[in-house]
Design an enzyme around this catalytic site. Structure first.
Site, mmCIF file in Angstrom:
data_model
loop_
_atom_site.group_PDB
_atom_site.id
_atom_site.type_symbol
_atom_site.label_atom_id
_atom_site.label_comp_id
_atom_site.label_asym_id
_atom_site.label_seq_id
_atom_site.Cartn_x
_atom_site.Cartn_y
_atom_site.Cartn_z
ATOM 1 N N HIS A 127 -7.010 -1.913 4.076
ATOM 2 C CA HIS A 127 -6.536 -0.335 3.951
ATOM 3 C C HIS A 127 -7.987 0.278 3.670
ATOM 4 C CE1 HIS A 127 -4.666 3.603 2.145
ATOM 5 N NE2 HIS A 127 -5.066 3.784 2.150
ATOM 6 N N CYS A 136 -5.085 7.065 7.035
ATOM 7 C CA CYS A 136 -6.182 5.767 6.833
ATOM 8 C C CYS A 136 -5.129 4.936 7.574
ATOM 9 C CB CYS A 136 -5.719 5.284 5.305
ATOM 10 S SG CYS A 136 -6.604 6.227 4.529
ATOM 11 N N THR A 188 0.247 -0.993 0.571
ATOM 12 C CA THR A 188 -0.367 0.205 0.354
ATOM 13 C C THR A 188 1.272 1.083 -0.286
ATOM 14 O OG1 THR A 188 -2.758 -0.866 0.885
ATOM 15 C CG2 THR A 188 -1.039 1.325 1.857
#
Lengths: 161, 207
Positions: free
Chosen positions: A46, A29, A23
Protein backbone atom coordinates in the site's frame (compact mmCIF):
# COMPACT_ATOMS: atom_id res chain seq x y z
CA UNK A 1 -10.46 -21.12 7.49
CA UNK A 2 -9.14 -18.08 5.76
CA UNK A 3 -6.77 -15.89 7.63
CA UNK A 4 -7.24 -12.14 7.12
CA UNK A 5 -4.07 -10.10 6.96
CA UNK A 6 -4.51 -6.36 7.11
CA UNK A 7 -2.16 -4.13 5.18
CA UNK A 8 -1.94 -0.58 6.54
CA UNK A 9 -0.90 2.63 4.88
CA UNK A 10 2.76 2.58 3.85
CA UNK A 11 2.99 -1.12 4.59
CA UNK A 12 3.28 -4.44 2.77
CA UNK A 13 2.34 -7.98 3.76
CA UNK A 14 2.57 -11.44 2.28
CA UNK A 15 0.17 -14.36 2.48
CA UNK A 16 -0.29 -17.84 1.09
CA UNK A 17 -2.91 -20.46 0.36
CA UNK A 18 -6.06 -19.48 2.23
CA UNK A 19 -4.83 -16.10 3.40
CA UNK A 20 -6.73 -12.98 2.44
CA UNK A 21 -4.81 -9.72 2.17
CA UNK A 22 -6.90 -6.65 2.79
CA UNK A 23 -6.50 -2.87 2.62
CA UNK A 24 -9.33 -0.61 3.73
CA UNK A 25 -10.16 2.75 2.23
CA UNK A 26 -7.56 3.27 -0.47
CA UNK A 27 -7.73 6.83 -1.75
CA UNK A 28 -4.91 8.39 -3.70
CA UNK A 29 -2.65 5.62 -2.48
CA UNK A 30 -2.14 2.60 -4.71
CA UNK A 31 -2.51 -1.02 -3.70
CA UNK A 32 -0.20 -3.37 -5.57
CA UNK A 33 -0.69 -7.12 -5.58
CA UNK A 34 1.97 -9.53 -6.74
CA UNK A 35 0.92 -13.16 -7.09
CA UNK A 36 2.56 -16.49 -7.81
CA UNK A 37 -0.39 -18.65 -8.83
CA UNK A 38 1.45 -21.97 -8.73
CA UNK A 39 2.76 -21.55 -5.20
CA UNK A 40 -0.32 -19.53 -4.15
CA UNK A 41 1.87 -16.86 -2.65
CA UNK A 42 0.48 -13.34 -2.73
CA UNK A 43 1.81 -10.00 -1.57
CA UNK A 44 0.13 -6.64 -1.18
CA UNK A 45 1.81 -3.24 -0.84
CA UNK A 46 0.00 0.00 0.00
CA UNK A 47 2.12 2.88 -1.27
CA UNK A 48 1.57 6.59 -0.71
CA UNK A 49 4.08 8.33 -2.91
CA UNK A 50 5.61 7.69 -6.31
CA UNK A 51 9.32 7.82 -5.65
CA UNK A 52 11.75 7.60 -2.75
CA UNK A 53 14.27 9.58 -4.76
CA UNK A 54 12.22 12.76 -4.89
CA UNK A 55 12.13 13.59 -1.20
CA UNK A 56 14.37 13.61 1.82
CA UNK A 57 12.14 12.00 4.39
CA UNK A 58 12.34 8.52 2.91
CA UNK A 59 13.23 6.19 5.76
CA UNK A 60 10.04 4.17 5.48
CA UNK A 61 10.63 2.19 2.29
CA UNK A 62 7.08 0.85 2.18
CA UNK A 63 5.78 4.35 1.56
CA UNK A 64 7.12 4.64 -1.98
CA UNK A 65 6.24 2.80 -5.17
CA UNK A 66 9.82 2.01 -6.14
CA UNK A 67 11.22 0.77 -2.83
CA UNK A 68 8.02 -0.93 -1.63
CA UNK A 69 7.79 -3.08 -4.75
CA UNK A 70 11.47 -4.05 -4.44
CA UNK A 71 11.02 -5.08 -0.81
CA UNK A 72 7.77 -6.91 -1.45
CA UNK A 73 9.33 -8.87 -4.29
CA UNK A 74 12.33 -9.80 -2.18
CA UNK A 75 10.17 -11.02 0.69
CA UNK A 76 8.00 -13.07 -1.64
CA UNK A 77 11.02 -14.72 -3.22
CA UNK A 78 12.19 -15.63 0.28
CA UNK A 79 8.84 -17.34 0.82
CA UNK A 80 9.40 -19.41 -2.31
CA UNK A 81 7.72 -17.39 -5.04
CA UNK A 82 9.38 -17.24 -8.44
CA UNK A 83 9.83 -13.86 -10.06
CA UNK A 84 9.12 -15.27 -13.53
CA UNK A 85 5.71 -16.50 -12.49
CA UNK A 86 4.62 -13.29 -10.82
CA UNK A 87 1.70 -11.28 -12.11
CA UNK A 88 0.41 -7.99 -10.76
CA UNK A 89 -2.93 -6.37 -10.07
CA UNK A 90 -3.27 -2.75 -9.04
CA UNK A 91 -6.02 -0.58 -7.60
CA UNK A 92 -6.43 2.91 -6.20
CA UNK A 93 -4.85 6.19 -7.27
CA UNK A 94 -8.05 8.18 -7.01
CA UNK A 95 -8.24 11.94 -6.85
CA UNK A 96 -10.47 12.55 -3.85
CA UNK A 97 -10.82 16.32 -4.11
CA UNK A 98 -11.14 18.27 -7.30
CA UNK A 99 -9.49 21.54 -6.26
CA UNK A 100 -5.84 21.88 -5.60
CA UNK A 101 -3.58 24.78 -6.29
CA UNK A 102 -0.35 23.02 -5.65
CA UNK A 103 0.43 21.84 -9.14
CA UNK A 104 2.84 19.12 -8.06
CA UNK A 105 0.27 17.61 -5.77
CA UNK A 106 -2.48 18.20 -8.26
CA UNK A 107 -2.97 14.59 -9.02
CA UNK A 108 -0.89 12.50 -6.72
CA UNK A 109 -3.14 9.50 -7.38
CA UNK A 110 -2.32 9.56 -11.06
CA UNK A 111 1.37 10.08 -10.37
CA UNK A 112 1.32 7.07 -8.07
CA UNK A 113 -0.34 4.90 -10.71
CA UNK A 114 2.19 5.97 -13.36
CA UNK A 115 5.10 5.28 -11.00
CA UNK A 116 3.78 1.83 -10.11
CA UNK A 117 3.27 0.92 -13.76
CA UNK A 118 6.77 2.08 -14.67
CA UNK A 119 8.31 0.16 -11.82
CA UNK A 120 6.46 -3.05 -12.70
CA UNK A 121 7.33 -2.72 -16.36
CA UNK A 122 11.01 -2.21 -15.46
CA UNK A 123 10.80 -5.44 -13.50
CA UNK A 124 8.97 -7.20 -16.34
CA UNK A 125 6.00 -8.09 -14.21
CA UNK A 126 2.80 -7.77 -16.19
CA UNK A 127 -0.30 -6.13 -14.80
CA UNK A 128 -3.21 -8.43 -15.61
CA UNK A 129 -5.94 -6.40 -13.97
CA UNK A 130 -6.38 -2.87 -12.68
CA UNK A 131 -9.00 -0.58 -11.23
CA UNK A 132 -7.43 2.84 -10.89
CA UNK A 133 -8.08 6.61 -10.89
CA UNK A 134 -11.59 8.05 -10.50
CA UNK A 135 -12.66 10.13 -7.52
CA UNK A 136 -13.72 7.53 -4.96
CA UNK A 137 -12.17 5.37 -2.28
CA UNK A 138 -11.76 1.61 -2.53
CA UNK A 139 -11.45 -1.29 -0.12
CA UNK A 140 -9.51 -4.14 -1.67
CA UNK A 141 -9.27 -7.81 -0.69
CA UNK A 142 -6.93 -10.27 -2.32
CA UNK A 143 -7.66 -13.94 -2.05
CA UNK A 144 -4.39 -15.87 -2.19
CA UNK A 145 -6.09 -19.18 -3.03
CA UNK A 146 -7.71 -18.12 -6.31
CA UNK A 147 -5.95 -14.84 -7.09
CA UNK A 148 -9.17 -12.80 -7.16
CA UNK A 149 -9.03 -9.17 -6.13
CA UNK A 150 -12.30 -7.84 -4.82
CA UNK A 151 -12.89 -4.10 -4.94
CA UNK A 152 -15.53 -2.43 -2.86
CA UNK A 153 -16.60 1.20 -3.19
CA UNK A 154 -19.27 3.27 -1.46
CA UNK A 155 -21.23 4.25 -4.54
CA UNK A 156 -20.61 1.44 -6.97
CA UNK A 157 -20.82 -1.75 -4.95
CA UNK A 158 -18.40 -4.64 -5.22
CA UNK A 159 -16.58 -6.33 -8.08
CA UNK A 160 -13.83 -8.85 -8.56
CA UNK A 161 -10.98 -8.27 -10.97
CA UNK B 1 18.87 23.83 11.46
CA UNK B 2 16.11 22.02 9.65
CA UNK B 3 12.77 22.71 11.26
CA UNK B 4 10.35 19.82 11.50
CA UNK B 5 7.22 18.80 13.33
CA UNK B 6 9.37 16.68 15.62
CA UNK B 7 10.69 19.95 17.05
CA UNK B 8 7.27 21.06 18.19
CA UNK B 9 7.41 21.80 21.86
CA UNK B 10 4.72 22.69 24.36
CA UNK B 11 4.93 26.35 23.44
CA UNK B 12 4.13 25.68 19.80
CA UNK B 13 1.24 23.47 20.80
CA UNK B 14 -0.08 26.21 23.07
CA UNK B 15 0.11 28.71 20.26
CA UNK B 16 -1.77 26.36 17.94
CA UNK B 17 -4.30 25.73 20.69
CA UNK B 18 -4.93 29.43 21.11
CA UNK B 19 -5.29 29.86 17.37
CA UNK B 20 -7.69 26.91 17.43
CA UNK B 21 -9.61 28.42 20.28
CA UNK B 22 -10.13 31.76 18.64
CA UNK B 23 -10.82 30.07 15.33
CA UNK B 24 -13.50 27.91 16.94
CA UNK B 25 -15.00 30.98 18.57
CA UNK B 26 -15.16 32.76 15.21
CA UNK B 27 -16.62 29.64 13.64
CA UNK B 28 -19.34 29.34 16.26
CA UNK B 29 -20.19 33.03 15.83
CA UNK B 30 -20.44 32.86 12.05
CA UNK B 31 -22.42 29.64 12.15
CA UNK B 32 -24.73 31.14 14.73
CA UNK B 33 -25.31 34.20 12.53
CA UNK B 34 -25.98 32.01 9.52
CA UNK B 35 -28.65 29.91 11.23
CA UNK B 36 -29.81 32.62 13.59
CA UNK B 37 -29.60 30.45 16.72
CA UNK B 38 -27.25 30.11 19.62
CA UNK B 39 -24.32 27.80 18.97
CA UNK B 40 -22.20 26.51 21.84
CA UNK B 41 -18.63 25.44 21.54
CA UNK B 42 -16.13 23.44 23.54
CA UNK B 43 -12.47 24.25 23.93
CA UNK B 44 -10.83 22.54 20.98
CA UNK B 45 -8.28 19.76 21.47
CA UNK B 46 -5.05 19.84 19.56
CA UNK B 47 -3.07 16.73 18.88
CA UNK B 48 -0.02 15.81 16.91
CA UNK B 49 -0.48 12.32 15.57
CA UNK B 50 1.28 9.72 13.48
CA UNK B 51 -0.35 9.76 10.08
CA UNK B 52 -0.96 6.00 10.29
CA UNK B 53 -2.91 6.45 13.52
CA UNK B 54 -5.21 9.15 12.19
CA UNK B 55 -7.80 6.81 10.71
CA UNK B 56 -8.19 4.98 14.00
CA UNK B 57 -9.33 8.08 15.84
CA UNK B 58 -11.88 8.72 13.16
CA UNK B 59 -13.42 5.30 13.77
CA UNK B 60 -11.94 3.12 11.07
CA UNK B 61 -10.99 3.31 7.42
CA UNK B 62 -14.35 2.31 6.02
CA UNK B 63 -16.48 4.72 8.02
CA UNK B 64 -18.21 7.21 5.75
CA UNK B 65 -17.21 10.80 6.44
CA UNK B 66 -17.56 14.14 4.73
CA UNK B 67 -14.34 15.90 3.90
CA UNK B 68 -13.99 19.53 2.87
CA UNK B 69 -10.66 20.42 1.39
CA UNK B 70 -9.30 23.95 1.07
CA UNK B 71 -6.00 25.43 -0.01
CA UNK B 72 -4.61 28.52 1.58
CA UNK B 73 -1.98 30.73 0.03
CA UNK B 74 -0.32 34.10 0.40
CA UNK B 75 2.37 34.70 3.03
CA UNK B 76 1.98 31.08 4.10
CA UNK B 77 0.79 28.14 2.03
CA UNK B 78 -0.84 24.86 2.82
CA UNK B 79 -4.10 23.03 3.03
CA UNK B 80 -6.92 22.53 5.47
CA UNK B 81 -9.03 19.42 5.56
CA UNK B 82 -12.20 19.46 7.61
CA UNK B 83 -13.69 16.08 8.42
CA UNK B 84 -17.20 15.69 9.71
CA UNK B 85 -18.49 12.25 10.62
CA UNK B 86 -21.76 11.25 8.97
CA UNK B 87 -23.79 12.12 12.06
CA UNK B 88 -22.27 15.59 12.33
CA UNK B 89 -22.74 16.40 8.67
CA UNK B 90 -26.32 15.10 8.86
CA UNK B 91 -26.84 17.32 11.89
CA UNK B 92 -25.40 20.40 10.30
CA UNK B 93 -27.51 19.87 7.19
CA UNK B 94 -30.65 19.41 9.19
CA UNK B 95 -29.91 22.63 11.06
CA UNK B 96 -29.46 24.46 7.77
CA UNK B 97 -32.36 22.97 5.84
CA UNK B 98 -34.70 22.32 8.72
CA UNK B 99 -34.92 18.61 7.85
CA UNK B 100 -32.65 15.55 7.89
CA UNK B 101 -31.01 14.58 4.61
CA UNK B 102 -33.24 11.95 3.01
CA UNK B 103 -30.74 9.85 1.14
CA UNK B 104 -27.53 8.19 2.13
CA UNK B 105 -25.81 10.15 -0.60
CA UNK B 106 -26.07 13.91 -0.40
CA UNK B 107 -27.63 15.83 -3.26
CA UNK B 108 -25.98 18.83 -4.93
CA UNK B 109 -27.69 21.27 -2.63
CA UNK B 110 -26.41 19.44 0.44
CA UNK B 111 -22.89 19.12 -0.96
CA UNK B 112 -22.93 22.82 -1.69
CA UNK B 113 -24.04 23.55 1.88
CA UNK B 114 -21.16 21.45 3.21
CA UNK B 115 -18.81 23.42 0.99
CA UNK B 116 -20.11 26.61 2.54
CA UNK B 117 -19.72 25.22 6.06
CA UNK B 118 -16.16 24.25 5.23
CA UNK B 119 -15.62 27.71 3.91
CA UNK B 120 -16.95 29.39 7.05
CA UNK B 121 -15.08 27.17 9.46
CA UNK B 122 -11.80 27.35 7.57
CA UNK B 123 -11.98 31.10 7.13
CA UNK B 124 -12.55 31.38 10.87
CA UNK B 125 -9.27 29.61 11.47
CA UNK B 126 -7.40 31.45 8.79
CA UNK B 127 -8.71 34.76 10.12
CA UNK B 128 -7.54 33.87 13.56
CA UNK B 129 -4.07 32.91 12.30
CA UNK B 130 -3.95 36.02 10.20
CA UNK B 131 -5.07 38.23 13.07
CA UNK B 132 -2.42 36.83 15.38
CA UNK B 133 0.44 36.92 12.98
CA UNK B 134 -0.34 39.79 10.62
CA UNK B 135 0.25 37.43 7.72
CA UNK B 136 -1.83 37.82 4.61
CA UNK B 137 -3.60 34.58 3.76
CA UNK B 138 -6.23 33.76 1.13
CA UNK B 139 -8.26 30.61 0.74
CA UNK B 140 -9.42 28.68 -2.30
CA UNK B 141 -12.88 27.42 -3.19
CA UNK B 142 -13.59 24.34 -1.06
CA UNK B 143 -13.96 20.89 -2.53
CA UNK B 144 -16.19 18.26 -0.91
CA UNK B 145 -15.91 14.50 -0.92
CA UNK B 146 -18.12 12.05 0.95
CA UNK B 147 -16.37 8.69 1.08
CA UNK B 148 -14.49 6.21 3.25
CA UNK B 149 -12.41 7.86 5.98
CA UNK B 150 -9.28 6.01 4.88
CA UNK B 151 -9.49 7.29 1.34
CA UNK B 152 -10.17 10.88 2.36
CA UNK B 153 -7.37 10.84 4.91
CA UNK B 154 -4.93 9.54 2.38
CA UNK B 155 -4.94 13.09 1.01
CA UNK B 156 -3.40 14.81 4.09
CA UNK B 157 -1.34 11.72 4.84
CA UNK B 158 0.27 11.99 1.43
CA UNK B 159 0.74 15.73 1.60
CA UNK B 160 2.29 15.48 5.00
CA UNK B 161 4.07 12.31 3.98
CA UNK B 162 6.51 14.28 1.91
CA UNK B 163 7.75 16.16 4.93
CA UNK B 164 6.82 14.21 8.03
CA UNK B 165 5.04 11.23 9.53
CA UNK B 166 3.12 13.45 11.92
CA UNK B 167 0.01 15.46 11.39
CA UNK B 168 -1.67 18.28 13.35
CA UNK B 169 -5.26 17.75 14.31
CA UNK B 170 -7.60 20.32 15.83
CA UNK B 171 -10.84 18.89 17.10
CA UNK B 172 -13.80 21.21 17.39
CA UNK B 173 -17.11 20.58 18.99
CA UNK B 174 -20.03 22.85 18.25
CA UNK B 175 -23.54 22.31 19.54
CA UNK B 176 -26.91 23.71 18.60
CA UNK B 177 -29.70 22.32 20.77
CA UNK B 178 -29.38 18.54 20.62
CA UNK B 179 -27.39 18.56 17.42
CA UNK B 180 -23.74 18.05 18.07
CA UNK B 181 -21.26 18.79 15.36
CA UNK B 182 -17.79 17.39 15.73
CA UNK B 183 -15.42 18.84 13.20
CA UNK B 184 -11.87 17.64 12.85
CA UNK B 185 -9.47 20.01 11.21
CA UNK B 186 -6.22 18.89 9.72
CA UNK B 187 -4.02 21.90 9.42
CA UNK B 188 -1.28 21.36 6.92
CA UNK B 189 0.98 24.31 6.27
CA UNK B 190 4.05 23.35 4.31
CA UNK B 191 7.13 23.23 6.49
CA UNK B 192 8.50 26.62 5.42
CA UNK B 193 5.17 28.16 6.28
CA UNK B 194 5.38 26.71 9.78
CA UNK B 195 8.63 28.54 10.19
CA UNK B 196 7.18 31.79 8.88
CA UNK B 197 4.13 31.40 11.07
CA UNK B 198 6.02 30.73 14.28
CA UNK B 199 8.52 33.41 13.49
CA UNK B 200 5.83 36.02 12.96
CA UNK B 201 4.23 34.95 16.23
CA UNK B 202 7.57 35.39 17.94
CA UNK B 203 7.87 31.85 19.24
CA UNK B 204 10.52 30.38 16.95
CA UNK B 205 13.38 30.15 19.39
CA UNK B 206 16.12 28.27 17.65
CA UNK B 207 18.18 28.90 14.52
Amino acid sequence: MSNIIKVGMADYKMGKETDVLITLGLGSCVGIILYDKMKKIGGMAHIMLPSSREIKNNSNRAKFADTAIDDLLESMIKMGASKNRLIAKIAGGAQMFSVSLKSDNLNIGKRNVIAVKEKLSDMRISIIAEDVLGNFGRTIEFNCSDGGLSIKTIGQGKKII
Amino acid sequence: MEFSIKDFNALYIDVLKEIGNIGAGNAATSLSKMINTKVDMEVPCIEILDTEKVVEILGGEELIVSGVYINFFGDINGTILLILDKLSSDNILSILFGKKPENEFYNDMEISALQEIGNILSSSYINSISGFSNLKINISVPSVSVDMAGSILSVPAIEYGEISDKIILIENKLREGNNEIVGKFFLMPDIDSFKILFKSLGVLNHE
